[in-house]
Design a protein around this motif. Sequence first.
Motif, mmCIF file in Angstrom:
data_model
loop_
_atom_site.group_PDB
_atom_site.id
_atom_site.type_symbol
_atom_site.label_atom_id
_atom_site.label_comp_id
_atom_site.label_asym_id
_atom_site.label_seq_id
_atom_site.Cartn_x
_atom_site.Cartn_y
_atom_site.Cartn_z
ATOM 1 N N ARG A 185 10.017 51.010 -24.615
ATOM 2 C CA ARG A 185 11.310 50.393 -24.302
ATOM 3 C C ARG A 185 11.188 48.882 -24.332
ATOM 4 O O ARG A 185 10.208 48.322 -23.844
ATOM 5 N N CYS A 232 14.606 34.289 -19.673
ATOM 6 C CA CYS A 232 14.665 35.626 -19.097
ATOM 7 C C CYS A 232 14.744 35.536 -17.574
ATOM 8 O O CYS A 232 14.170 34.612 -16.969
ATOM 9 N N ASP A 264 13.351 45.535 -23.098
ATOM 10 C CA ASP A 264 14.461 44.997 -22.317
ATOM 11 C C ASP A 264 14.797 43.619 -22.868
ATOM 12 O O ASP A 264 13.973 42.697 -22.810
ATOM 13 N N CYS A 305 12.389 40.369 -22.978
ATOM 14 C CA CYS A 305 12.040 39.874 -21.635
ATOM 15 C C CYS A 305 10.996 40.756 -20.963
ATOM 16 O O CYS A 305 10.111 40.255 -20.262
ATOM 17 N N LYS A 333 14.693 42.470 -14.023
ATOM 18 C CA LYS A 333 15.783 43.067 -14.780
ATOM 19 C C LYS A 333 16.987 43.368 -13.878
ATOM 20 O O LYS A 333 16.843 43.877 -12.776
ATOM 21 N N ASP A 359 17.332 48.079 -23.934
ATOM 22 C CA ASP A 359 18.111 47.910 -22.719
ATOM 23 C C ASP A 359 18.352 46.420 -22.514
ATOM 24 O O ASP A 359 17.634 45.583 -23.064
ATOM 25 N N ASP A 360 19.393 46.075 -21.734
ATOM 26 C CA ASP A 360 19.683 44.675 -21.462
ATOM 27 C C ASP A 360 19.091 44.279 -20.115
ATOM 28 O O ASP A 360 18.698 45.141 -19.323
ATOM 29 N N VAL A 361 19.033 42.984 -19.845
ATOM 30 C CA VAL A 361 18.416 42.505 -18.606
ATOM 31 C C VAL A 361 19.404 41.827 -17.670
ATOM 32 O O VAL A 361 19.103 41.641 -16.490
ATOM 33 N N GLN A 364 8.720 44.730 -21.471
ATOM 34 C CA GLN A 364 8.361 45.799 -22.396
ATOM 35 C C GLN A 364 7.649 46.927 -21.662
ATOM 36 O O GLN A 364 7.005 46.720 -20.643
ATOM 37 N N THR A 365 7.785 48.120 -22.208
ATOM 38 C CA THR A 365 7.084 49.307 -21.725
ATOM 39 C C THR A 365 6.587 50.088 -22.936
ATOM 40 O O THR A 365 7.393 50.376 -23.842
ATOM 41 N N THR A 389 24.128 46.734 -23.240
ATOM 42 C CA THR A 389 22.951 47.058 -24.053
ATOM 43 C C THR A 389 23.332 47.129 -25.524
ATOM 44 O O THR A 389 24.271 47.842 -25.897
#
Length: 362
Positions: free
Chosen positions: A261, A276, A263, A244, A280, A220-222, A246-247, A228
């Motif tokens: 994920r 960053c 970002d 930037c 987000k 995904d983008d931030v 993370q999950t 994205t």
Amino acid sequence: MNPYNITPPPSRPWWRTTPALLGLLALVALLSALSLGLGFLVMVAAMVAVWVLPAWRWYARLGATVGAFFLMLISAGMSGQLDETGADKPEAQHANGADAEQSPSPAAAKAPEIADYTGMPLDKAEKEARSAGLTPGRHDAAEEDRTIIMRSGWTVCFQKADTAAKTVDLAAVKTGEPCPEKDGGPLPWPVMPDLVGDTYNTAVEELDQAGIGLDRVTLDDVYLDTDTPTAEEAAEEGDEWRVCFQTPDEDTKVTSSATVRLDLGQWTDADLVQKCPPAKGTTYRIPANDPAHDDSADNGTTGVGGSADDNSSSSDGSTGGSDAGVVHPGSYCSPPGATGVTKKGTPMVCGPGSDGRDRWHS
């Protein structure tokens, strides 16, 4: 005749009472789990008793009959009594056994070779074991000692065979889970590394070392003005994209149900913003794309990396002249009609996109 001297009716024998018959039905389930044949005989006896002994209504007797039948099937199925124990055995097994008794040989006395069932779905491994004349057993290979119900959803990790008894014990885990180092040990789930601040290329290497495949990772983008990237696009410009957020977090076990994920933010040496955002989706990668942006704050510049004299714009085409240099397809741009090229040399023009805002497109 004394009207107060009333003799109570004789009590019903205990074996004709409702509790006794219910206990007989429960016995059907218990014995069916041990032996299908014995459970069938007890079920027949229970059906006869239900229709002969108690003073039940017909629908109660019918319900008890059907219930006894299903109790037998369910108990036999959960214990593996309904497996195709006979259909998978070769027809020539009995004949070969008879010949061996009549004419023993060194080959007949040799212990049978046990196939390797590890890595196979549990239901398929059990079927092949029965075809080889073995009686399979099963249990959870993990320390949780979970009950195995849907065997098609489990995978064999370990096996222990007894050639004398012709049995094989299969230890399995749920499909998608890693096998423990030993039978009964903990599941070795991979641990999420710390990727924040790394380039995409570095993050991919660390995920691979941790045992986390890219097929489990979503991107995904931030920034508000950045689309994205796909995995292919991120890999193509892997040193420009940074992680930037993370999950899951660092040192978290990545189980089969965990969502991974990354970002990503993108910038080069020509960008004004090279870090960053604090959160987000809160800032713009190119400040000029912000509707609230004040052009005077650029101290005379007309875009990222451009000045008022050269009338040019930077990599993603902010305000300026007609030649923006190297741009990224799909990014916001201005003014309309400005031109640029991608890193591969494809000519691009600034014009309205599908959302109504000016974007770079060919």
